[in-house]
Design a protein around this motif. Structure first.
Motif, PDB file in Angstrom:
ATOM      1  N   GLY A 648       0.794  -1.231   0.000  1.00 42.64           N
ATOM      2  CA  GLY A 648       0.000   0.000   0.000  1.00 42.64           C
ATOM      3  C   GLY A 648       0.823   1.275   0.000  1.00 42.64           C
ATOM      4  N   LEU A 649       2.166   1.132  -0.126  1.00 46.72           N
ATOM      5  CA  LEU A 649       3.020   2.318  -0.096  1.00 46.72           C
ATOM      6  C   LEU A 649       2.719   3.252  -1.260  1.00 46.72           C
ATOM      7  CD1 LEU A 649       5.368   3.878   1.119  1.00 46.72           C
ATOM      8  CD2 LEU A 649       6.946   2.426  -0.178  1.00 46.72           C
ATOM      9  N   ARG A 650       2.450   2.633  -2.456  1.00 47.98           N
ATOM     10  CA  ARG A 650       2.154   3.467  -3.617  1.00 47.98           C
ATOM     11  C   ARG A 650       0.925   4.328  -3.365  1.00 47.98           C
ATOM     12  NH1 ARG A 650       1.863   3.201  -9.356  1.00 47.98           N
ATOM     13  NH2 ARG A 650       0.789   5.123  -9.976  1.00 47.98           N
ATOM     14  N   GLU A 651      -0.122   3.783  -2.761  1.00 49.38           N
ATOM     15  CA  GLU A 651      -1.344   4.545  -2.496  1.00 49.38           C
ATOM     16  C   GLU A 651      -1.080   5.669  -1.495  1.00 49.38           C
ATOM     17  OE1 GLU A 651      -1.068   1.327  -2.461  1.00 49.38           O
ATOM     18  OE2 GLU A 651      -2.293   0.714  -4.182  1.00 49.38           O
ATOM     19  N   ARG A 652      -0.246   5.372  -0.492  1.00 46.39           N
ATOM     20  CA  ARG A 652       0.047   6.406   0.506  1.00 46.39           C
ATOM     21  C   ARG A 652       0.813   7.566  -0.128  1.00 46.39           C
ATOM     22  NH1 ARG A 652       1.261   1.945   3.758  1.00 46.39           N
ATOM     23  NH2 ARG A 652       3.520   2.378   3.745  1.00 46.39           N
ATOM     24  N   VAL A 653       1.750   7.232  -1.009  1.00 43.53           N
ATOM     25  CA  VAL A 653       2.513   8.289  -1.672  1.00 43.53           C
ATOM     26  C   VAL A 653       1.609   9.084  -2.603  1.00 43.53           C
ATOM     27  CG1 VAL A 653       4.374   8.753  -3.326  1.00 43.53           C
ATOM     28  CG2 VAL A 653       4.735   7.142  -1.451  1.00 43.53           C
ATOM     29  N   ASP A 654       0.699   8.417  -3.276  1.00 45.30           N
ATOM     30  CA  ASP A 654      -0.244   9.136  -4.141  1.00 45.30           C
ATOM     31  C   ASP A 654      -1.103  10.102  -3.326  1.00 45.30           C
ATOM     32  OD1 ASP A 654       0.680   7.925  -6.403  1.00 45.30           O
ATOM     33  OD2 ASP A 654      -0.896   6.392  -6.489  1.00 45.30           O
ATOM     34  N   ARG A 655      -1.553   9.607  -2.159  1.00 46.37           N
ATOM     35  CA  ARG A 655      -2.367  10.496  -1.315  1.00 46.37           C
ATOM     36  C   ARG A 655      -1.544  11.688  -0.838  1.00 46.37           C
ATOM     37  NH1 ARG A 655      -4.009   5.763   1.180  1.00 46.37           N
ATOM     38  NH2 ARG A 655      -2.944   6.347   3.127  1.00 46.37           N
ATOM     39  N   ARG A 656      -0.301  11.437  -0.470  1.00 45.88           N
ATOM     40  CA  ARG A 656       0.547  12.529  -0.001  1.00 45.88           C
ATOM     41  C   ARG A 656       0.802  13.529  -1.121  1.00 45.88           C
ATOM     42  NH1 ARG A 656       5.761  11.261   3.223  1.00 45.88           N
ATOM     43  NH2 ARG A 656       5.401  13.458   3.704  1.00 45.88           N
ATOM     44  N   ALA A 657       0.958  13.033  -2.355  1.00 44.57           N
ATOM     45  CA  ALA A 657       1.146  13.951  -3.481  1.00 44.57           C
ATOM     46  C   ALA A 657      -0.098  14.797  -3.693  1.00 44.57           C
ATOM     47  CB  ALA A 657       1.480  13.153  -4.742  1.00 44.57           C
ATOM     48  N   ALA A 658      -1.272  14.150  -3.577  1.00 42.20           N
ATOM     49  CA  ALA A 658      -2.520  14.908  -3.714  1.00 42.20           C
ATOM     50  C   ALA A 658      -2.650  15.926  -2.584  1.00 42.20           C
ATOM     51  CB  ALA A 658      -3.709  13.945  -3.712  1.00 42.20           C
ATOM     52  N   ASN A 659      -2.261  15.502  -1.351  1.00 35.84           N
ATOM     53  CA  ASN A 659      -2.321  16.427  -0.213  1.00 35.84           C
ATOM     54  C   ASN A 659      -1.366  17.605  -0.402  1.00 35.84           C
ATOM     55  OD1 ASN A 659      -4.185  14.804   1.070  1.00 35.84           O
ATOM     56  ND2 ASN A 659      -2.656  13.746   2.346  1.00 35.84           N
ATOM     57  N   ALA A 660      -0.199  17.340  -0.961  1.00 32.62           N
ATOM     58  CA  ALA A 660       0.760  18.411  -1.201  1.00 32.62           C
ATOM     59  C   ALA A 660       0.202  19.418  -2.195  1.00 32.62           C
ATOM     60  CB  ALA A 660       2.078  17.834  -1.704  1.00 32.62           C
ATOM     61  N   SER A 661      -0.511  18.915  -3.197  1.00 30.22           N
ATOM     62  CA  SER A 661      -1.126  19.822  -4.165  1.00 30.22           C
ATOM     63  C   SER A 661      -2.205  20.665  -3.499  1.00 30.22           C
ATOM     64  CB  SER A 661      -1.718  19.012  -5.325  1.00 30.22           C
ATOM     65  OG  SER A 661      -2.279  19.888  -6.282  1.00 30.22           O
ATOM     66  N   ALA A 666      -4.000  25.728  -0.980  1.00 29.97           N
ATOM     67  CA  ALA A 666      -4.561  26.361   0.213  1.00 29.97           C
ATOM     68  C   ALA A 666      -3.881  27.687   0.494  1.00 29.97           C
ATOM     69  CB  ALA A 666      -4.444  25.430   1.420  1.00 29.97           C
ATOM     70  N   TYR A 667      -2.542  27.710   0.504  1.00 36.08           N
ATOM     71  CA  TYR A 667      -1.893  28.979   0.807  1.00 36.08           C
ATOM     72  C   TYR A 667      -1.849  29.916  -0.389  1.00 36.08           C
ATOM     73  CZ  TYR A 667       2.567  27.206  -1.161  1.00 36.08           C
ATOM     74  OH  TYR A 667       3.551  26.701  -1.981  1.00 36.08           O
ATOM     75  N   ALA A 668      -1.850  29.336  -1.608  1.00 39.95           N
ATOM     76  CA  ALA A 668      -1.750  30.181  -2.806  1.00 39.95           C
ATOM     77  C   ALA A 668      -2.987  31.046  -2.991  1.00 39.95           C
ATOM     78  CB  ALA A 668      -1.531  29.302  -4.041  1.00 39.95           C
ATOM     79  N   ILE A 783      -2.070  25.161   8.485  1.00 37.76           N
ATOM     80  CA  ILE A 783      -1.643  25.228   9.881  1.00 37.76           C
ATOM     81  C   ILE A 783      -1.005  23.923  10.338  1.00 37.76           C
ATOM     82  CG2 ILE A 783      -2.414  25.651  12.245  1.00 37.76           C
ATOM     83  CD1 ILE A 783      -2.601  28.079  10.348  1.00 37.76           C
ATOM     84  N   TYR A 784      -1.641  22.792  10.020  1.00 42.94           N
ATOM     85  CA  TYR A 784      -1.221  21.511  10.578  1.00 42.94           C
ATOM     86  C   TYR A 784      -0.438  20.639   9.602  1.00 42.94           C
ATOM     87  CZ  TYR A 784      -4.049  22.459  14.679  1.00 42.94           C
ATOM     88  OH  TYR A 784      -4.561  23.008  15.830  1.00 42.94           O
ATOM     89  N   GLY A 785      -0.292  21.083   8.344  1.00 44.02           N
ATOM     90  CA  GLY A 785       0.502  20.331   7.392  1.00 44.02           C
ATOM     91  C   GLY A 785      -0.338  19.640   6.341  1.00 44.02           C
ATOM     92  N   PRO A 786       0.274  19.269   5.218  1.00 42.00           N
ATOM     93  CA  PRO A 786      -0.472  18.707   4.086  1.00 42.00           C
ATOM     94  C   PRO A 786      -1.261  17.447   4.428  1.00 42.00           C
ATOM     95  CG  PRO A 786       1.766  19.308   3.431  1.00 42.00           C
ATOM     96  CD  PRO A 786       1.707  19.446   4.911  1.00 42.00           C
TER      97      PRO A 786
END
Length: 851
Positions: A648-661, A666-668, A783-786
């Motif tokens: 499930g590492l690939r799914e977690r990284v995909d979610r983190r990439a989506a969260n980073a976007s 959010a700040y932009a 405030i709390y991170g991606p």
């Protein structure tokens, strides 16, 4: 029956041999806390009241307690033999140090009765010679008691002692029951015509005798006059002034304190040797033309004038030359001397006049002190004190202060009646705006354990280490302190939500108020920008007169830490011009009857003030994540293609990439280009204060929202932005649902969230937060991170503690309201800064900055 009259504040010394009944007399007539017993003090320091070896330490303790009580203005009774003059002298020194009256009560009983009483006390073991010796000392001392004490009462025998009664006398200076309204009038110096004109302008009706002379004046509205002394000398009609003032005082329409000129004139009229100078010759000549009866009445009147008055429950003190706080209500030679002449350095200036110590510079008392004595060009407030001697006799003005309105009323002198020795000029340290450097906060006002007294929460304490940090900020980085009149408080977040995917939700904010008994609330749009306070004056003359600012600036725009919002002063001036125009177009100057306003709001975009923070903390994180995570996802994708089990590492990284976007988005959305004022927005949400009024808690938030709406409507430049709001009936589920839906649409469209504020009436028996912020889920990502909405992270964040933040929000709100109240009430700047400084100091408390 013997009536013993003693002062309400003073020292009472019981005098009598052992066994004369002093302790019984003290218990019968005084509160236990009022009595300081030598036996008790001996027991405290030795555990044995009869241990004569401990007498020295016992009396050290007794004098210490007596001194502390007298310093606080408490009646204090000393229960000791006090038959020796040396023992009494040490007590009288303590009384003199604290400027209180002293009274002796002598209990004189037969020696046989005293011996019989001591024999009946098994714990008291006195040698046979003690009582006879004490009685001899008492007899010798009786001759000098009248010279030692202001008043001596001698009670002879047990019957007279038992029949005695105690009654309390108010100090002559104590007029605290008189609450006004008053008109305090400065030094008249024989200027009768100007006095009559001033009284008339104040609304008084002057009474005249058959010869047309003014013999009294009364106000149909029930006001009365307080004269600060120096009615006589130098001017053209000292008898006329005395006749008028004497009539007003006799009729109960005025009070008058003594000035140094009255004291000197009385001595001269009684044939004492005095130096005939400073206008005394003119008074003597004018009074010589009056009949003997009038002169006798005038002498009795002037001789009966006292040093000062304490009025309006201690809120007002009137003394001729002023009076420092330690002397208020006290009675001694040095108190009278200070009240008549002020505090001099012992030096003389180039005109041969005494150099006076500027006691008002250091004054920190709660009572307003009104005085005269030293001529000034115009009446100025310095640390809640004001001098009303504006040199009428020297061709200046005769001035009155309307109390409690704090209004100055003056009439010009008809001519120069007496050439001044020293020209009238602005006193050293004064500015044209009526403010002095002496008004500014000093370190003693904020360090220590005194805290800041507030109307909403009582005393709010500030830690010394926090105060030192705040002092550094305030002294080095803050705007001109004359503009720094308020700092906005922090705000507590809503209770943590249990709804899936949410850390904060309106349901908890609304429930918090409903559970406290609040029936209505207003939800206000929360703008993502930087909190800004704007102080706006109608023009430069208002800035000069009200704030003492003479550099042409008409206000300030500053941050939550008191720093100027713009580095370029011209940018500040442009923003103030647009706000000033909007205020005028909305009609608020006239409607609110003020020439200045303090406005709380939000300046946008966030990037206008926080670009460096965005670049280093947010953009760097977002850019790194957006660069690295897609690459990692590609590598993991190729690994999966080769059949590797990645758990499930690939799914977690995909979610983190989506969260980073999402984090970057959010700040932009709170950043855009600003060119000069183009692109800049100011969203006001509270009109805090103006001349004589604080609206921060005097008007509900619907009034504030309506005023902010009017500012936005009347700003053609587009600087002032509207703040959306919704009113909620907390007893209606439908109304709450509508507010929640409004919040959801607001945050889905990129809004930060909302602030929920209670609408009155508020419950009196519960503490209610002044506002609760409820931030949207995407804003909280900043405030709390991606990845904060990931289940594991959200569960951890839900355990956040809100207690410290809530306490901090309540305390800072109370301090802010206090600062605005002091500002609107015209209190000295240092008093306003006490509360402002405390807010800044509290920001150093260890509270999670993400809350």
């Amino acid at each position: 029956m013997t009536e013993i009259r003693i002062p309400e504040m003073g020292l009472v010394v019981l005098v009598g041999v052992s066994g004369s009944g002093k302790s019984h007399f003290a218990r019968k007539h005084f509160k236990p806390t009022q009595v300081v017993s030598s036996d008790f003090c001996r027991g405290v320091v030795s555990d044995d009241e009869n241990d004569q070896a401990a007498t020295g330490d016992a009396f050290d303790l007794l004098h210490y307690i007596v001194g502390k009580r007298l310093r606080r203005g408490l009646l204090t009774v000393v229960d000791a033999t006090n038959v020796q003059k040396k023992a009494r002298e040490s007590l009288l020194r303590v009384a003199k140090e604290h400027d209180v009256l002293s009274v002796a009560i002598v209990l004189d009983v037969p020696e046989s009765l005293a011996a019989e009483r001591n024999a009946a006390r098994p714990e008291r073991d006195l040698a046979p010679h003690v009582i006879p010796r004490q009685r001899r000392e008492l007899r010798r001392g009786m001759r000098s008691l009248g010279n030692e004490f202001r008043r001596v009462h001698v009670l002879n025998g047990p019957d007279e002692i038992d029949a005695a009664t105690i009654t309390y006398e108010k100090a002559w200076t104590d007029k605290r029951e008189l609450t006004g309204p008053f008109d305090v009038i400065g030094d008249v110096h024989g200027c009768r015509t100007e006095l009559e004109e001033l009284l008339t302008s104040l609304g008084y009706e002057i009474d005249r005798d058959a010869q047309g002379r003014a013999v009294g004046a009364n106000h149909p509205g029930g006001r009365s006059v307080l004269f600060v002394g120096d009615l006589v000398d130098r001017g053209p009609d000292t008898p006329g002034v005395l006749r008028l003032v004497m009539g007003m005082v006799a009729a109960g329409d005025a009070l008058c304190v003594s000035g140094n000129h009255e004291a000197k004139l009385v001595r001269a009229l009684r044939g004492r040797k005095v130096r005939v100078a400073h206008g005394l010759a003119e008074s003597m000549e004018q009074l010589a033309a009056e009949d003997e009866e009038f002169r006798a009445d005038a002498v009795r009147f002037m001789d009966g004038l006292i040093s000062h008055y304490v009025l309006d429950r201690g809120r007002l003190v009137v003394a001729h030359a002023g009076l420092k706080e330690d002397y208020h209500g006290r009675a001694s030679g040095r108190v009278r001397s200070f009240a008549l002449y002020g505090d001099t350095t012992g030096e003389t200036d180039e005109y041969g006049l005494p150099v006076r110590y500027p006691w008002a510079r250091d004054y920190r008392g709660k009572a307003m002190v009104v005085y005269g004595h030293t001529p000034v060009p115009r009446a100025e407030w310095v640390n809640n004190t004001i001098c009303l001697d504006t040199g009428a006799v020297f061709g200046g003005k005769l001035t009155a202060l309307r109390y409690p309105e704090r209004e100055i009323v003056s009439v010009p002198a008809h001519q120069v009646w007496y050439e001044p020795t020293r020209p009238l000029e602005t006193p050293q340290g004064a500015s044209a705006g009526g403010h002095r450097e002496d008004d500014l906060l000093n370190i003693d006002d904020v360090l220590g354990n005194q805290g800041v007294e507030t109307r909403l929460m009582g005393r709010v304490s500030v830690r010394e280490e926090n105060a030192l940090a705040a002092l550094e900020v305030m002294s080095r980085f803050a705007v001109d302190p004359r503009w720094l009149v308020y700092l906005p408080p922090t705000m507590a977040p809503a209770e943590t939500s249990s709804l899936p995917g949410y850390l904060e939700h309106p349901a908890e904010a609304l429930a918090a108020y409903r559970d406290k008994g609040v029936v209505r609330a207003v939800c206000e749009e929360k703008h993502m920008g930087s909190r800004a306070v704007a102080v706006v004056c109608r023009d430069a003359s208002v800035a000069e007169e009200r704030f003492g600012v003479t550099d042409g600036t008409t206000g300030a725009v500053y941050t939550r830490t008191g720093r100027s919002f713009f580095r370029d002063p011209s940018r500040t001036a442009e923003v103030l011009d647009r706000l000033r125009t909007a205020i005028g177009a909305a009609g608020l100057w006239d409607e609110l009857e003020t020439g200045w306003l303090v406005i709380d709001g939000e300046l946008m975009p966030w990037s206008a003030k926080a670009m460096d923070l965005i670049r280093t903390q947010y953009a760097a994180t977002g850019a790194a994540a957006r660069a690295v995570l897609p690459m990692a996802a590609g590598v993991l994708g190729r690994a999966e293609a080769r059949g590797l089990d990645l758990g499930g590492l690939r799914e977690r990284v995909d979610r983190r990439a989506a969260n980073a976007s999402l984090f970057r988005d959010a700040y932009a959305r709170y950043c855009w280009t600003v060119d000069g004022l183009a692109g800049l927005r100011f969203a006001p949400f509270q009109i805090l204060a103006g001349e004589g009024r604080s609206w921060a808690d005097a008007r509900d938030h619907e009034w504030h929202m309506a005023a902010a709406e009017r500012l936005a409507e009347n700003d053609p430049s587009g600087l002032v932005q509207r703040t959306g709001s919704v009113t909620v009936d907390l007893g209606s589920p439908q109304s709450e649902a509508a507010a929640i839906e409004w919040w959801e649409k607001l945050t889905a469209a990129g809004g930060e969230g909302m602030v929920v504020k209670p609408l009155g009436p508020l419950p009196e028996d519960r503490k209610v937060q002044p506002g609760i912020k409820c931030r949207g889920p995407e804003y909280l990502r900043i405030i709390y991170g991606p990845d904060y909405r990931e289940p594991d992270h959200l569960d951890r964040l839900r355990r956040r503690s809100l207690g410290r933040k809530r306490s901090l929000a309540m305390r800072e709100h109370a301090l802010g309201i206090e600062a605005l109240g002091r500002l609107a009430g015209g209190e000295p700047l240092w008093r306003v800064h006490q509360a402002v400084f405390a807010v800044l100091a509290l920001e150093s408390e260890p509270v999670d900055p993400r809350l």
